[in-house]
Design an enzyme around this catalytic site. Structure first.
Site, mmCIF file in Angstrom:
data_model
loop_
_atom_site.group_PDB
_atom_site.id
_atom_site.type_symbol
_atom_site.label_atom_id
_atom_site.label_comp_id
_atom_site.label_asym_id
_atom_site.label_seq_id
_atom_site.Cartn_x
_atom_site.Cartn_y
_atom_site.Cartn_z
ATOM 1 N N GLU A 259 0.824 -1.211 0.000
ATOM 2 C CA GLU A 259 0.000 0.000 0.000
ATOM 3 C C GLU A 259 0.854 1.255 0.000
ATOM 4 O O GLU A 259 0.529 2.234 -0.679
ATOM 5 C CB GLU A 259 -0.941 -0.001 1.206
ATOM 6 C CG GLU A 259 -1.975 -1.108 1.206
ATOM 7 C CD GLU A 259 -3.034 -0.931 0.126
ATOM 8 O OE1 GLU A 259 -3.813 -1.872 -0.084
ATOM 9 O OE2 GLU A 259 -3.087 0.139 -0.527
ATOM 10 N N ARG A 263 0.506 3.662 -3.372
ATOM 11 C CA ARG A 263 -0.147 4.949 -3.119
ATOM 12 C C ARG A 263 0.870 6.074 -2.959
ATOM 13 O O ARG A 263 0.806 7.080 -3.662
ATOM 14 C CB ARG A 263 -1.025 4.864 -1.871
ATOM 15 C CG ARG A 263 -2.111 3.811 -1.955
ATOM 16 C CD ARG A 263 -3.149 4.015 -0.871
ATOM 17 N NE ARG A 263 -3.941 2.804 -0.645
ATOM 18 C CZ ARG A 263 -5.182 2.796 -0.175
ATOM 19 N NH1 ARG A 263 -5.784 3.925 0.137
ATOM 20 N NH2 ARG A 263 -5.828 1.655 0.020
ATOM 21 N N ASP A 390 -4.086 -10.308 -8.481
ATOM 22 C CA ASP A 390 -4.405 -9.407 -9.590
ATOM 23 C C ASP A 390 -3.249 -8.609 -10.177
ATOM 24 O O ASP A 390 -2.857 -8.791 -11.332
ATOM 25 C CB ASP A 390 -5.555 -8.480 -9.191
ATOM 26 C CG ASP A 390 -5.346 -7.797 -7.842
ATOM 27 O OD1 ASP A 390 -4.273 -7.968 -7.234
ATOM 28 O OD2 ASP A 390 -6.259 -7.072 -7.389
ATOM 29 N N GLU A 524 -12.065 -0.734 -10.680
ATOM 30 C CA GLU A 524 -11.614 -1.703 -11.688
ATOM 31 C C GLU A 524 -12.508 -1.781 -12.917
ATOM 32 O O GLU A 524 -12.029 -1.976 -14.044
ATOM 33 C CB GLU A 524 -11.462 -3.088 -11.055
ATOM 34 C CG GLU A 524 -10.318 -3.216 -10.075
ATOM 35 C CD GLU A 524 -10.612 -2.585 -8.725
ATOM 36 O OE1 GLU A 524 -9.651 -2.265 -7.994
ATOM 37 O OE2 GLU A 524 -11.821 -2.409 -8.397
#
Length: 630
Positions: A259, A263, A390, A524
């Site tokens: 993360e 980010r 993913d 998404e």
């Protein structure tokens, strides 16, 4: 005078020495002086004596040396270990680490000083942050931003068509609506939660969370590039000022490596590449250095959690595991950290991850979601293109594209993985919907997560470089998967999609329990709409995107920001009281791009990280430091 002419007479010298003795003494003295002066050249560069006698070497502006070996620093420039403590300069002496040697990189030339007013201002801003702290070797590195921008094939913000020709065009109105939504989301955050990680719009306060290790301002960092590309100039300046004045890295909590990378690192890198503001580059490098201890494992596969306080990498038990989507989604950002710092350690860390994954045996060519960073073995055979797996696949095709299509290793890994996914996970429902199931040791769960809906866009993005006989097939597959994800939206009362949806018991593309029926402002589906629009210009994708805009306005907009909802199948859903930072970074950005011209952040020049932060494609003729040839 007469005596000097007498044969055999040699007068004494002023020191009482005859001429042969005087000659020998002077010869010895001159040799001693030469030896002492020459010894100065052997003294360390930081010696004060040397600096007294030798003028410092100056660098000629524009001097260039082309890197001979891609991806490997020359022997004299090998990077120090992570976070080394440089020797303190002597009092009154310049820090030698601040002098950069001239070497061509893909980003351009490093320079010892700014050459124009804009660069002087930029350097002045950068100089407000000390460059002599431990771990700051890359901060003094000079990146030629103007040379980088000159290599882009399209203006960052597009050709800026004359809007006066169609002042009331529908697509322009749609784009302006998305821009207004972003402005409202930002202003609500600024008013009630500025500096906190995320806004809670119902209670009108901020939320910190526990996955950023004490870092603050996640929404600020995530919003920078969206504000910039939407030309919300005042709001961008507010965000930049907060980064300059309030974004501090001296934190001591435990953070998610994934993360923080996607980010914070991604957002700062993107902001730098879009603006050239040094503060973003410097903060990105320093924060990247704080993540390096996560890689100190027996295999080099990083743990998911890093302690900013101790610099440790978390748990080291044999049964612990790292997640494929997390350690597999570092490559783009870490290559750019090397590109902007000159420090090879970032690129080497992610190249090692590739090395481990290439060597390990994969069941049926599939990549399970959990890997032990201690043993280097798969922990269990659960395979998913949704959560846990993913973005690993996404970063393979994007690494190929970002390298200027030279990273053959990434290309081969991507198409091999896609072939295995198509063979073992791809299904078509009785109702004709194409979906990617989850695989558990050979048994399929016939469901897709919202997170897996990025795959339509990914497959479309990679179709062009597939084998010729597969290109049309992949384009069709991308469209079919995206259609399925649209159905998950269309079949709900709110026209927003659930967190997960199933294909069984006569129900298709719908959640089967309340715990999977929520929507948290995820991007998404609209991400795939954007890619499919750019690939095909089929107006259906803009129509579907506009349906999402209307649904967000109706069900997620509150008095003080946007909120996720707890049940997409309720026409009066409850809100979850959280405006996710990725809503500003991804959802609104992809919607804005969907209603914009293709040359706004052109896919020829940019790839998006998994938080939708644009990172530039390598258009350089030279190999540079970060990109190797595989």
């Amino acid at each position: 005078m007469l005596m000097r002419k007498v044969p055999g007479f040699v007068p004494a010298s002023p020191w009482g020495l005859r001429l042969p003795q005087k000659f020998l003494f002077l010869l010895f003295l001159s040799g001693l002086v030469t030896l002492c002066f020459g010894a100065l050249f052997l003294l360390p560069h930081s010696s004060r004596l040397k600096r007294l006698f030798l003028a410092p070497r100056t660098q000629q502006p524009g001097l260039e040396v082309v890197a001979e070996i891609a991806g490997h620093a020359p022997a004299h420039e090998q990077e120090p270990p992570p976070n080394p403590a440089p020797a303190a300069p002597a009092p009154g002496e310049d820090d030698p680490s601040s002098r950069a040697s001239p070497r061509r990189r893909k980003g351009g030339l490093r320079r010892t000083r700014p050459t124009g007013p804009r660069e002087e201002a930029t350097a002045a801003r950068g100089n407000s942050i000390p460059a002599s702290r431990p771990g700051d070797e890359g901060v003094s590195f000079r990146f030629d931003f103007n040379a980088f921008r000159s290599r882009l094939r399209h203006p960052v913000l597009g050709m800026r068509a004359d809007e006066s020709q169609e002042p009331q065009s529908r697509v322009r109105a749609q784009r302006e609506k998305v821009k207004e939504m972003m402005q409202f989301a930002w202003q609500s955050y600024k008013r009630y939660a500025m500096g906190k990680n995320e806004l809670r719009p119902l209670t009108k306060d901020g939320y910190e969370g526990n996955m950023f290790g004490g870092l603050s301002g996640a929404t600020v960092i995530d919003s920078l590039d969206t504000l910039y590309l939407m030309e919300l100039k005042e709001e961008f300046q507010e965000a930049k000022a907060w980064v300059e004045e309030n974004f501090h890295l001296n934190v001591s909590g435990e953070a998610s490596l994934f993360e923080v990378n996607i980010r914070y690192i991604g957002g700062l890198l993107s902001a730098f590449y879009l603006t050239g503001e040094e503060v973003f580059r410097i903060k990105a490098i320093r924060l990247g250095e704080k993540l390096l201890p996560a890689f100190n494992t027996p295999t080099g596969i990083p743990k998911g959690v890093v302690s900013f306080k101790s610099g440790s990498w978390g748990w080291a038990t044999a049964g612990s595991s790292s997640i494929l989507a997390e350690f597999g989604s570092l490559h783009l950002e870490f290559l750019h950290l090397t590109e902007l710092s000159g420090n090879q350690v970032f690129a080497e860390k992610v190249r090692n991850i590739r090395k481990v994954l290439r060597k390990i045996e994969k069941p049926f060519g599939l990549y399970p979601n959990f890997l032990s960073p201690v043993s280097g073995n798969w922990v269990q055979h659960h395979v998913s293109v949704g959560g846990l797996g993913d973005s690993f696949y996404e970063y393979l095709i994007k690494s190929w594209l970002m390298s200027g299509k030279t990273d053959m290793e990434a290309k081969n890994m991507y198409y091999e993985a896609l072939e295995a996914i198509e063979t073992y996970l791809l299904n078509v429902s009785p109702g004709g919907l194409t979906y990617i199931a989850e695989w558990r040791g050979g048994i399929l769960d016939h469901k897709m997560g919202h997170l897996a809906c990025f795959s339509g866009g990914m497959i479309a993005l990679g179709a062009e470089d597939a084998k010729e006989e597969k290109r049309v097939h992949y384009r069709e597959l991308a469209a079919q998967i995206t259609k399925t994800c649209h159905e998950s939206y269309a079949r709900s009362d709110t026209k927003l999609g659930p967190e997960a949806f199933w294909f069984n018991s006569g129900r298709e593309a719908m959640a089967t329990q309340l715990s999977e029926s929520y929507y948290i402002l995820r991007p998404e589906v609209v991400e795939s709409y954007m890619y499919l629009w750019r690939q095909t210009h089929n107006p259906i994708y803009r129509e579907w995107g506009w349906e999402v805009v209307l649904a967000l306005e109706k069900y997620c907009r509150t008095e003080a920001g946007f909120s996720g909802i707890q049940d997409v199948y309720s026409s009066t859903p409850s809100h979850d009281n959280k405006q996710q930072s990725f809503f500003l970074a991804e959802t609104l950005k992809y919607l804005y791009l969907l209603f914009s011209e293709d040359d706004l952040l052109s896919l020829e020049d940019w790839v998006f990280n998994t938080e939708a932060h644009p990172l530039p494609v390598n258009h350089s003729d030279s190999s540079g430091r970060a990109w190797g040839r595989h």
